[in-house]
Motif scaffolding. Structure first.
Motif, PDB file in Angstrom:
ATOM      1  N   HIS A  21      28.746  48.286  35.695  1.00  0.00           N
ATOM      2  CA  HIS A  21      28.190  47.008  35.223  1.00  0.00           C
ATOM      3  C   HIS A  21      26.788  47.201  34.655  1.00  0.00           C
ATOM      4  N   MET A  22      26.596  48.283  33.908  1.00  0.00           N
ATOM      5  CA  MET A  22      25.290  48.555  33.299  1.00  0.00           C
ATOM      6  C   MET A  22      25.493  49.467  32.089  1.00  0.00           C
ATOM      7  N   SER A  23      24.598  49.347  31.120  1.00  0.00           N
ATOM      8  CA  SER A  23      24.670  50.203  29.934  1.00  0.00           C
ATOM      9  C   SER A  23      24.241  51.619  30.289  1.00  0.00           C
ATOM     10  N   VAL A  24      24.994  52.591  29.784  1.00  0.00           N
ATOM     11  CA  VAL A  24      24.651  53.987  30.036  1.00  0.00           C
ATOM     12  C   VAL A  24      24.483  54.770  28.735  1.00  0.00           C
ATOM     13  N   GLU A  25      24.678  54.105  27.590  1.00  0.00           N
ATOM     14  CA  GLU A  25      24.446  54.732  26.293  1.00  0.00           C
ATOM     15  C   GLU A  25      24.218  53.638  25.258  1.00  0.00           C
ATOM     16  N   VAL A  26      23.645  54.004  24.122  1.00  0.00           N
ATOM     17  CA  VAL A  26      23.396  53.001  23.090  1.00  0.00           C
ATOM     18  C   VAL A  26      24.718  52.587  22.459  1.00  0.00           C
ATOM     19  N   SER A  27      24.750  51.337  22.019  1.00  0.00           N
ATOM     20  CA  SER A  27      25.956  50.780  21.416  1.00  0.00           C
ATOM     21  C   SER A  27      25.543  49.972  20.195  1.00  0.00           C
ATOM     22  N   ALA A  28      26.205  50.215  19.068  1.00  0.00           N
ATOM     23  CA  ALA A  28      25.855  49.543  17.816  1.00  0.00           C
ATOM     24  C   ALA A  28      26.864  48.454  17.490  1.00  0.00           C
ATOM     25  N   ALA A  29      26.370  47.384  16.868  1.00  0.00           N
ATOM     26  CA  ALA A  29      27.254  46.302  16.423  1.00  0.00           C
ATOM     27  C   ALA A  29      26.634  45.644  15.194  1.00  0.00           C
ATOM     28  N   SER A  30      27.419  45.491  14.129  1.00  0.00           N
ATOM     29  CA  SER A  30      26.942  44.876  12.889  1.00  0.00           C
ATOM     30  C   SER A  30      27.471  43.453  12.767  1.00  0.00           C
ATOM     31  N   THR A  31      26.657  42.594  12.170  1.00  0.00           N
ATOM     32  CA  THR A  31      27.033  41.200  11.970  1.00  0.00           C
ATOM     33  C   THR A  31      26.228  40.654  10.792  1.00  0.00           C
ATOM     34  N   GLU A  32      26.475  39.402  10.441  1.00  0.00           N
ATOM     35  CA  GLU A  32      25.735  38.764   9.355  1.00  0.00           C
ATOM     36  C   GLU A  32      25.218  37.412   9.801  1.00  0.00           C
ATOM     37  N   PHE A  33      24.044  37.075   9.284  1.00  0.00           N
ATOM     38  CA  PHE A  33      23.444  35.772   9.567  1.00  0.00           C
ATOM     39  C   PHE A  33      22.715  35.329   8.311  1.00  0.00           C
ATOM     40  N   GLU A  74      32.295  54.400  31.729  1.00  0.00           N
ATOM     41  CA  GLU A  74      31.233  54.627  32.712  1.00  0.00           C
ATOM     42  C   GLU A  74      30.330  53.407  32.837  1.00  0.00           C
ATOM     43  N   ALA A  75      30.155  52.655  31.742  1.00  0.00           N
ATOM     44  CA  ALA A  75      29.354  51.431  31.783  1.00  0.00           C
ATOM     45  C   ALA A  75      30.093  50.331  32.532  1.00  0.00           C
ATOM     46  N   PRO A  90      20.296  51.158  26.783  1.00  0.00           N
ATOM     47  CA  PRO A  90      20.307  51.077  28.244  1.00  0.00           C
ATOM     48  C   PRO A  90      18.945  50.665  28.789  1.00  0.00           C
ATOM     49  N   GLY A  91      18.968  49.956  29.914  1.00  0.00           N
ATOM     50  CA  GLY A  91      17.722  49.519  30.526  1.00  0.00           C
ATOM     51  C   GLY A  91      17.231  50.433  31.622  1.00  0.00           C
ATOM     52  N   ASN A 102      31.732  39.260  29.331  1.00  0.00           N
ATOM     53  CA  ASN A 102      30.844  39.153  30.481  1.00  0.00           C
ATOM     54  C   ASN A 102      30.647  40.543  31.077  1.00  0.00           C
ATOM     55  N   VAL A 103      29.395  40.850  31.429  1.00  0.00           N
ATOM     56  CA  VAL A 103      29.094  42.178  31.969  1.00  0.00           C
ATOM     57  C   VAL A 103      29.893  42.445  33.238  1.00  0.00           C
ATOM     58  N   LYS A 104      29.994  41.454  34.100  1.00  0.00           N
ATOM     59  CA  LYS A 104      30.717  41.642  35.362  1.00  0.00           C
ATOM     60  C   LYS A 104      32.203  41.908  35.128  1.00  0.00           C
ATOM     61  N   ASP A 105      32.755  41.287  34.083  1.00  0.00           N
ATOM     62  CA  ASP A 105      34.173  41.489  33.788  1.00  0.00           C
ATOM     63  C   ASP A 105      34.426  42.768  32.993  1.00  0.00           C
ATOM     64  N   GLY A 106      33.346  43.400  32.516  1.00  0.00           N
ATOM     65  CA  GLY A 106      33.496  44.652  31.790  1.00  0.00           C
ATOM     66  C   GLY A 106      34.135  44.509  30.429  1.00  0.00           C
ATOM     67  N   ASN A 107      33.945  43.366  29.769  1.00  0.00           N
ATOM     68  CA  ASN A 107      34.596  43.156  28.472  1.00  0.00           C
ATOM     69  C   ASN A 107      33.603  42.814  27.363  1.00  0.00           C
ATOM     70  N   THR A 108      32.364  43.278  27.504  1.00  0.00           N
ATOM     71  CA  THR A 108      31.367  43.038  26.464  1.00  0.00           C
ATOM     72  C   THR A 108      31.424  44.141  25.416  1.00  0.00           C
ATOM     73  N   VAL A 109      30.896  43.845  24.242  1.00  0.00           N
ATOM     74  CA  VAL A 109      30.831  44.837  23.163  1.00  0.00           C
ATOM     75  C   VAL A 109      29.899  45.984  23.547  1.00  0.00           C
TER      76      VAL A 109
END
Length: 681
Positions: free
Chosen positions: A59-71, A54-55, A82-83, A41-48
């Motif tokens: 409670h906001m993105s301050v740099e790009v973050s990559a994550a790989s997965t499969e579907f 600093e993020a 970041p927005g 959760n963004v508020k809890d600060g435990n998101t990928v």
């Protein structure tokens, strides 16, 4: 993660305004695909996506973050961007390496304008993109109204891929516009097929007709079918969506609630089915992609506490292996990232986004290859800095390591810049806004143990004179045993036109001042000009040495230097010194509906409006040109964004010096510890 070869991998950026729910959507995408077992959760600060300290603090993105997965046996690498407009450079740098983008927004028509700069960047680079209208559980406007607002800010036609089923203000399901089948959402499970809601038939029919008409603009066969009232096969519609999306000709729109995973599976299915594969993107973007020589581009640079420098790269051609030599340097490890968690891999093939360690000297945007003669790939334009703070280490001993730390800071974040100002001698850190610089200062403190004190940068005021004074006498005579010191000069001091700088001349006849001493006179004049009677450097002045005398034993170049300083010290106050301020030429870009407010903002800051005109490359937007005093610029970007929903921007460059109005000059002089006035009276 399953390491067997995957066909049709895709790299997808998640972009959109601040608070639209991008990081929450990433969390849902990773959860639905099984990459994570529990959602953060963004508020809890435990998101990928917001794993940086600093993020989490903000409670906001301050740099790009990559994550790989499969579907469904397809590898996806998602780039959470970041927005905040203050971190737009991060987003633009990452977007040049993806195959498609998901534009996340809220169902609030008044905020849709904030998407305009993002849509323009995507279309200028021809990056395929979809829209995911998030937070549909808070929708209080009609779906067609949302679509209408979105169409107004996109140069590409938007096509509704789904039609949401609402119960009051709650999203309960959707109608697939291709198959015209209805589905109901369930928390934590795929949606179920349900009967088509009769109450939505008319609205869905209108939206579907608009979708088919938009696709028919690029498919003559589909157009013929529509004109003859023939229902096109689903396969033909899906194929058109795939072709038109891949060429960035249309923008499909989806609806959902990322927090509840609603709409996430249909979005994934559409990405797998319709978004271009990595290989197709490479062929389209790089015309001569043939060959197997490894070629990649850096999308983001990180400095991590444990692993040192990591470079997030897009592989455009060939295969990268652990320890490969790129641009003459042997790389360290090769990793896939899930936020800040690296997973070591042996190789990365064409189309993958991975991280490489120890690419020293390589910056974000750089092209890397095993071929030393490779041509640089296009990179995102560097945003001009718009906000500045003067910085000083809290501990004096830290000054020696400041430049090294700032160099690493700028590698991580190319939107930053710094300078040591020649006039004020301040170290000035430039960026895209107040939060942007605060994040940079936090990194200096956390990563490099460099806590900083900050203050507003000083304005580099100058002085000049209004009046000519002639035959100003300066004599320096000093006797201290042995040889003494003697220099005697007469100077004419006169103002020059603005921007002329400084001229020194001499009209000595008869050798009354020997030639070997004249350079000392000029040196004394120049030294005095660095700090005038008002406390600032003096410019646009001509000084002529007209007369003087010397002593055959006691005279020296140093003595004549002192004599010249004394003459200037006497003459400049008589020449009516006045204060000058730097004037910048500012070019503001704003939506036309805010142009009048921008004109008022500039005028209220002592700006001189030079004119405004519509932007040829951006319908509905204006460029406003003005002269603006640098003293009025510090928080200009903050107020400009406040007036324009965050989308107004500007470029500036130094233009000229201009006299400061008398009342303001008195205030400036008092603030700088000089009780004089701007007229030297």
């Amino acid at each position: 993660m399953n390491e067997k070869v995957k066909s049709g991998s895709r790299n997808v950026a998640i972009v959109g305004p601040y608070l639209s729910g991008k990081t929450t959507l990433l969390e849902s995408l990773l959860f639905v695909t099984g990459a994570i077992s529990r959602k953060g959760n963004v508020k809890d600060g435990n998101t990928v996506g917001d794993s940086a300290a600093e993020a989490r603090d903000r409670h906001m993105s301050v740099e790009v973050s990559a994550a790989s997965t499969e579907f469904n046996n397809t590898r996806f690498t998602f780039i959470d961007c970041p927005g905040s407009v203050e971190f737009a450079q991060e987003t633009y740098n990452a977007l040049i390496g993806v195959d498609a983008a998901i534009v996340v927004c809220e169902p609030i028509s008044d905020r849709v304008l904030t998407l305009a700069p993002l849509f323009k960047f995507l279309d200028d680079w021809e990056i395929p993109h979809l829209v995911f209208v998030n937070k549909m559980d808070r929708a209080n406007i009609h779906v067609l109204e949302t679509l209408h607002a979105l169409k107004a800010v996109s140069s590409r036609p938007l096509v509704a891929h789904q039609y949401p089923i609402m119960q009051g203000e709650q999203l309960t399901g959707f109608i697939d516009m291709v198959s015209e089948q209805a589905y109901q959402y369930h928390a934590g499970a795929p949606a179920d097929l349900i009967p088509f809601p009769e109450s939505l038939k008319a609205e869905e029919h209108i939206a579907r007709a608009e979708m088919l008409e938009a696709l028919a603009n690029f498919d003559d066969h589909l157009l013929e079918e529509l004109l003859e009232d023939i229902e096109p096969p689903q396969e033909e519609i899906l194929n058109d969506l795939k072709l038109e999306l891949g060429a960035d000709l249309v923008v499909p729109v989806f609806f959902g609630v990322a927090e509840q995973d609603y709409g996430v599976r249909p979005l994934l299915e559409a990405l797998e089915r319709e978004a271009p594969e990595a290989a197709a993107t490479a062929e389209r973007r790089l015309k001569n992609i043939k060959g197997n020589t490894p070629l990649a581009q850096v999308l983001k640079t990180y400095y991590t506490p444990q692993g040192g420098k990591l470079s997030l790269v897009r592989v455009w051609r060939g295969t990268l292996t652990d320890g490969i030599v790129l641009n003459g340097m042997r790389t360290g490890g090769l990793y896939r990232l899930t936020g800040q968690q690296p997973q070591l891999v042996n190789e990365a093939g064409n189309g993958e986004i991975v991280a490489l360690s120890r690419l020293e000297g390589i910056k974000t945007g750089d092209t890397i290859s095993t071929d030393g003669q490779v041509k640089e790939l296009p990179k995102a334009e560097q945003l001009a800095p718009v906000y500045a703070l003067a910085i000083t280490p809290e501990k004096r001993n830290d000054e020696v390591k400041l430049s090294s730390a700032i160099a690493k800071l700028l590698e991580e974040d190319p939107a930053l810049a710094w300078e040591q100002h020649g006039d004020t001698h301040e170290v000035i850190l430039w960026g895209q806004g107040e939060i942007h610089l605060q994040v940079a200062l936090d990194r200096l403190r956390r990563k490099y143990n460099l806590p900083m004190s900050t203050h507003l940068p000083q304005i580099p005021y100058k002085e000049t004179i209004r009046k000519t004074v002639e035959s100003v006498h300066g004599r320096y005579k000093h006797q201290s045993g042995g040889h003494g010191q003697f220099g005697d000069v007469f100077l004419n001091i006169q103002p020059l036109p603005r921007g002329e700088g400084f001229n020194f001349n001499e009209t000595i006849v008869g050798g009354v001042v020997p030639k070997q001493y004249i350079p000392g006179v000029e040196m004394g004049v120049r030294e005095f000009l660095t700090h005038g009677p008002l406390g600032f450097p003096i410019v646009d002045v001509a000084v002529t040495l007209t007369n003087g005398s010397y002593h055959s034993v006691d005279s020296s170049e140093q003595a004549f230097k002192q004599a010249a300083r004394l003459a200037m010290q006497t003459g400049i106050p008589q020449a009516q010194p006045t204060l000058l301020e730097p004037i910048l030429q500012v070019r503001v870009t704003t939506p036309s509906e805010f142009t009048s407010k921008v004109l008022q903002l500039l005028s209220g800051r002592r700006g001189q409006i030079l004119g405004y005109e519509g932007r040829n490359d951006w319908p509905g937007w204006d460029n406003v040109a003005a002269y603006l005093p640098q003293a009025e610029m510090h928080d200009f970007i903050i107020e400009l964004r406040s007036l324009t929903l965050g989308v107004g921007s500007f470029h500036w460059e130094y233009d000229h010096l201009q006299e400061v109005p008398d009342k303001l000059a008195e205030r400036v002089l008092l603030q700088n510890g000089n009780g004089g006035n701007g007229n030297g009276k």
